[in-house]
Design a protein around this motif. Structure first.
Motif, PDB file in Angstrom:
ATOM      1  N   GLU A  20     -33.144  26.804  63.498  1.00 46.82           N
ATOM      2  CA  GLU A  20     -31.826  26.537  64.471  1.00 46.82           C
ATOM      3  C   GLU A  20     -30.657  26.084  63.495  1.00 46.82           C
ATOM      4  OE1 GLU A  20     -28.740  25.213  66.623  1.00 46.82           O
ATOM      5  OE2 GLU A  20     -30.050  24.133  65.851  1.00 46.82           O
ATOM      6  N   ASP A  21     -30.786  25.096  62.848  1.00 44.51           N
ATOM      7  CA  ASP A  21     -29.843  24.458  62.312  1.00 44.51           C
ATOM      8  C   ASP A  21     -29.728  24.745  60.560  1.00 44.51           C
ATOM      9  OD1 ASP A  21     -27.850  22.527  61.099  1.00 44.51           O
ATOM     10  OD2 ASP A  21     -28.533  20.751  61.903  1.00 44.51           O
ATOM     11  N   PRO A  22     -28.745  25.238  60.213  1.00 45.29           N
ATOM     12  CA  PRO A  22     -28.576  26.191  59.044  1.00 45.29           C
ATOM     13  C   PRO A  22     -28.472  24.787  57.934  1.00 45.29           C
ATOM     14  CG  PRO A  22     -26.749  26.592  60.272  1.00 45.29           C
ATOM     15  CD  PRO A  22     -27.469  25.973  61.008  1.00 45.29           C
ATOM     16  N   ARG A  23     -27.893  23.809  58.473  1.00 44.69           N
ATOM     17  CA  ARG A  23     -27.594  22.752  57.387  1.00 44.69           C
ATOM     18  C   ARG A  23     -28.640  22.282  56.307  1.00 44.69           C
ATOM     19  NH1 ARG A  23     -24.977  18.181  61.190  1.00 44.69           N
ATOM     20  NH2 ARG A  23     -26.736  18.751  62.182  1.00 44.69           N
ATOM     21  N   GLY A  24     -28.471  22.551  55.130  1.00 46.00           N
ATOM     22  CA  GLY A  24     -29.287  21.923  53.920  1.00 46.00           C
ATOM     23  C   GLY A  24     -30.164  23.301  53.536  1.00 46.00           C
ATOM     24  N   MET A  25     -30.191  24.523  54.341  1.00 52.68           N
ATOM     25  CA  MET A  25     -30.939  25.640  54.417  1.00 52.68           C
ATOM     26  C   MET A  25     -30.567  26.644  53.225  1.00 52.68           C
ATOM     27  SD  MET A  25     -33.746  24.759  55.996  1.00 52.68           S
ATOM     28  CE  MET A  25     -34.431  26.325  56.220  1.00 52.68           C
ATOM     29  N   ARG A  26     -29.440  26.436  52.552  1.00 56.92           N
ATOM     30  CA  ARG A  26     -28.760  27.518  51.805  1.00 56.92           C
ATOM     31  C   ARG A  26     -29.882  28.074  50.508  1.00 56.92           C
ATOM     32  NH1 ARG A  26     -23.230  26.056  49.232  1.00 56.92           N
ATOM     33  NH2 ARG A  26     -22.718  26.112  51.634  1.00 56.92           N
ATOM     34  N   ASP A  27     -30.689  27.161  49.976  1.00 57.09           N
ATOM     35  CA  ASP A  27     -31.488  27.551  49.040  1.00 57.09           C
ATOM     36  C   ASP A  27     -32.633  28.453  49.302  1.00 57.09           C
ATOM     37  OD1 ASP A  27     -29.745  26.184  47.326  1.00 57.09           O
ATOM     38  OD2 ASP A  27     -31.098  24.487  47.217  1.00 57.09           O
ATOM     39  N   TYR A  28     -32.771  28.433  50.608  1.00 55.81           N
ATOM     40  CA  TYR A  28     -34.151  29.101  51.090  1.00 55.81           C
ATOM     41  C   TYR A  28     -33.500  30.309  51.621  1.00 55.81           C
ATOM     42  CZ  TYR A  28     -36.189  24.284  51.763  1.00 55.81           C
ATOM     43  OH  TYR A  28     -36.717  23.359  51.779  1.00 55.81           O
ATOM     44  N   MET A  29     -32.274  30.665  51.520  1.00 56.43           N
ATOM     45  CA  MET A  29     -31.732  32.192  52.088  1.00 56.43           C
ATOM     46  C   MET A  29     -32.494  33.140  51.469  1.00 56.43           C
ATOM     47  SD  MET A  29     -30.281  31.357  55.082  1.00 56.43           S
ATOM     48  CE  MET A  29     -31.845  30.546  55.007  1.00 56.43           C
ATOM     49  N   SER A  30     -32.568  33.100  50.138  1.00 53.53           N
ATOM     50  CA  SER A  30     -33.105  34.353  49.384  1.00 53.53           C
ATOM     51  C   SER A  30     -34.631  34.365  49.665  1.00 53.53           C
ATOM     52  CB  SER A  30     -32.992  33.837  47.867  1.00 53.53           C
ATOM     53  OG  SER A  30     -33.912  32.578  47.487  1.00 53.53           O
ATOM     54  N   ASP A  31     -35.290  33.718  50.291  1.00 55.55           N
ATOM     55  CA  ASP A  31     -36.791  33.875  50.862  1.00 55.55           C
ATOM     56  C   ASP A  31     -36.891  34.324  52.230  1.00 55.55           C
ATOM     57  OD1 ASP A  31     -39.289  33.658  51.428  1.00 55.55           O
ATOM     58  OD2 ASP A  31     -39.756  31.891  50.401  1.00 55.55           O
ATOM     59  N   ASP A  32     -37.280  35.535  52.441  1.00 55.70           N
ATOM     60  CA  ASP A  32     -37.313  36.194  53.792  1.00 55.70           C
ATOM     61  C   ASP A  32     -38.417  35.621  54.845  1.00 55.70           C
ATOM     62  OD1 ASP A  32     -39.606  37.310  52.809  1.00 55.70           O
ATOM     63  OD2 ASP A  32     -38.955  39.319  53.016  1.00 55.70           O
ATOM     64  N   TRP A  33     -39.273  34.777  54.355  1.00 55.33           N
ATOM     65  CA  TRP A  33     -40.190  33.874  54.915  1.00 55.33           C
ATOM     66  C   TRP A  33     -39.319  32.996  56.001  1.00 55.33           C
ATOM     67  CZ3 TRP A  33     -42.823  28.914  54.628  1.00 55.33           C
ATOM     68  CH2 TRP A  33     -44.264  28.835  55.267  1.00 55.33           C
ATOM     69  N   PHE A  34     -38.031  32.773  55.744  1.00 57.22           N
ATOM     70  CA  PHE A  34     -37.391  31.814  56.607  1.00 57.22           C
ATOM     71  C   PHE A  34     -36.192  32.803  57.160  1.00 57.22           C
ATOM     72  CE2 PHE A  34     -38.513  29.285  52.785  1.00 57.22           C
ATOM     73  CZ  PHE A  34     -39.243  28.549  53.678  1.00 57.22           C
TER      74      PHE A  34
END
Length: 641
Positions: free
Chosen positions: A142-156
């Motif tokens: 729900e909260d995208p803060r700190g999640m930028r590095d995960y955006m290239s992984d479609d598991w997230f």
């Protein structure tokens, strides 16, 4: 027959849809975010459930899938859970404090297909055990803060992207969602609720739509709620108590659920809302009691004098009020004075002035603390149940409240006591059993009755009295029975004692390990000019030991029988903690584990020649790291016992 009896024919998504038809523009949910309260109407609530449900379906989820939820209480948590129910999936709550290794075990056991997390902290825990949970297709956050590095992984998947997927799927087939909701049946399993796990890894209790809705209907047949009533959601969603209110009571009554900004701000946010209805574990009420004590302690001498006088008046008046008896005109007048000039302002400061219904459950609340709340004008009632009966099976009625009992069965609930003293119950709120544990389920429901594992009896007024866990009831070496829970609650009524663990099974006498309350005892020490650095340092002070000795002597003075009295005790050098495995997620003592962990202290308690003992204290931090500290523990013997 109640006019809400027909609600038992709905699934939870169907009941939500019915609420939309009844009151589409009334506020259903309210969330505090960045200091501002944002509201969702019942219409908007259902719309987000549709977006979420269709989005989950577009991701390949559906009937037979389980969606785990690891999150603080936010509206999106309900969108995911009920959106999953709408498409035939099952939700499951995992406590936010659960560590990665246990999360992996639970996900494996419950065969989880997707996980919803509220923030990066929880996402990182799941990511850490990714290789152990191959069945998990997606992790939604729900909260995208700190999640930028995960955006290239479609598991997230960002939940806003999930909403968009849901809207797109709905646009392609506008009738599909409603047809999926129509397929739901009240008897379908919709949620897996983890037991408190006092004896090991929690079991997944299978809960049906009817379990929750029946609970919401039955409790409000005893204590009706209005659609305009407010409820603050601060209990962990993984606990049955919160599910009972979110899935059951709120849906059955139409009350508004308020979500605090965070766990840390829950009590201050509660003051802003001023709830009409509140449910909390004993630790919540014990904490509020300590807060009240501190306010009085910090007040002027005259205020203290008035408080001490009127609390005695209040306790006397509460005895009449709780049992429905009429009191004298003079007592009624004194109680009114105390309420208007002492207790009403005090209760208003903690945000409970509008409270009409307050319940406590999950563990026993001592009769003294219970009576205290009634004395200050908070209509607190004890409830009793367990996860497997959707939280509540027994509760007090107005005018028939007895602090030493847990009340009478809810409408539609039957009770009987087995030959060995075990409490057995039967009701439509009883779970069909444990997920993939047929033998355990068979034991649980043997003979068509829910076996509670608790010992108790029905008193002459038809009230249920819970003694203790059948496995926890103790006998001294003379065979005399006593309840450790009863003595622990008696000790915890003292504002200076936060936790206590009683021992004495097959021993000559009762002994205790005691946790002081760091806030209250810390204030007490500061007022007397006693300096200290840490909790360990504070608990080692001779003056603190003398203070606790006085509390133990007071409890002993009220003990009905000699073998109930505590002879030896020690002040534990650390607070008992969930992360250290000493408490369950709901705050219950894991007694056997505590005894094994502190075996050296346990042995010293029963060796009266030992006055002090050097121990090596192990501390476990939330990041999994631990440290060792050497300290010396003193043991105290109570004179005359």
């Amino acid at each position: 027959m109640s006019n809400n009896e027909h609600l038992l024919n709905f699934s939870i998504p169907q009941l939500l849809r019915w609420r939309v038809a009844e009151s589409p523009k009334r506020t259903a949910l309210r969330e505090k975010d960045y200091g501002i309260w944002n509201a969702y109407t019942w219409e908007e609530y259902y719309d987000y459930v549709r977006k979420t449900g269709m989005g989950l379906r577009a991701m390949g989820l559906g009937k037979g899938d389980t969606i785990a939820i690891i999150s603080d209480n936010i509206p999106e948590l309900l969108f995911v859970a009920i959106g999953g129910h709408a498409i035939g999936a099952i939700s499951a709550g995992i406590y936010q404090t659960t560590m990665p290794a246990e999360i992996a075990q639970i996900i494996q056991y419950l065969k989880v297909s997707a996980v919803f997390c509220d923030n990066q902290e929880q996402v990182d825990k799941v990511k850490e055990v990714r290789d152990q949970i191959p069945n998990v297709k997606k992790v939604i956050f729900e909260d995208p803060r700190g999640m930028r590095d995960y955006m290239s992984d479609d598991w997230f998947v960002n939940i806003r992207d999930l909403f968009e997927m849901g809207d797109a799927a709905h646009a392609k087939d506008p009738d599909l969602f409603e047809s999926l909701v129509d397929q739901g049946k009240p008897e379908d399993v919709c949620h897996l609720c983890l037991t408190s796990g006092t004896t090991g890894l929690p079991k997944g209790t299978m809960m049906t739509h009817k379990n929750y809705i029946n609970m919401g209907v039955r409790i409000t047949q005893v204590d009706p709620l209005e659609e305009t009533d407010e409820y603050v959601s601060f209990l962990p969603f993984a606990w049955i108590g919160e599910q009972m209110n979110s899935f059951g009571v709120a849906m059955a009554t139409g009350i508004t659920i308020n979500f605090p900004e965070s766990v840390e701000t829950a009590m201050s946010d509660l003051k802003e809302i001023g709830p009409h209805f509140m449910f909390g574990a004993p630790r919540i009420y014990e904490g509020i009691r300590s807060e009240i004590w501190l306010k009085i302690d910090q007040s002027y001498w005259f205020n203290k004098l008035m408080y001490n006088y009127f609390i005695r008046v209040g306790i006397t008046a509460a005895g009449y009020r709780m049992t429905g008896k009429s009191m004298s005109a003079m007592l009624r007048f004194k109680a009114w004075l105390g309420k208007q000039f002492i207790f009403r302002p005090l209760v208003n400061q903690i945000g409970l002035l509008r409270l009409r219904r307050a319940y406590t459950g999950g563990a026993a609340l001592g009769p003294e603390l219970f009576t205290f709340y009634q004395a200050i004008g908070v209509n607190l009632k004890q409830i009793y149940g367990q996860t497997e009966i959707t939280g509540i099976a027994y509760m007090h009625r107005d005018g028939d409240i007895r602090p030493e009992t847990v009340g009478k069965p809810l409408p539609g609930t039957e009770c009987k006591i087995a030959d060995d003293g075990e409490i057995l119950s039967r009701s439509p709120s009883v779970s069909p059993g444990y997920f993939e544990l047929p033998e355990k389920s068979k034991e649980l429901l043997e003979g068509g009755w829910l076996h509670s594992g608790d010992a108790g009896f029905i008193d002459e007024n038809g009230h249920l009295v819970v003694i203790d866990r059948v496995s926890d009831v103790m006998h001294n070496n003379k065979g005399e029975m006593f309840s450790p829970m009863f003595l622990e609650n008696a000790l915890k009524f003292s504002p200076y004692i936060k936790e206590a663990v009683i021992f004495g099974n097959k021993k000559d006498f009762v002994a205790a390990l005691i946790n002081i309350d760091p806030i209250v005892v810390g204030k007490w020490a500061e007022d007397r000019g006693l300096s200290y650095t840490t909790y360990m340092d504070l608990s080692k002070k001779k003056e603190v030991a003398d203070l606790i000795m006085a509390q133990v002597i007071d409890v002993n003075s009220r003990a009905e029988k000699a073998h109930f009295k505590i002879r030896r005790f020690a002040l534990l050098y650390k607070l008992l903690d969930v992360d250290d495995g000493e408490l369950t997620k709901t705050g219950k003592i894991r007694r056997k584990f505590v005894q094994e962990r502190y075996q050296n202290l346990y042995e010293a308690l029963y060796d009266e020649k030992v006055d002090t003992k050097e121990v090596e204290a192990s501390f476990q931090y939330q990041d999994g790291q631990s440290t060792l500290v050497k300290t010396r523990i003193a043991f105290y013997t109570v004179k005359g016992v």
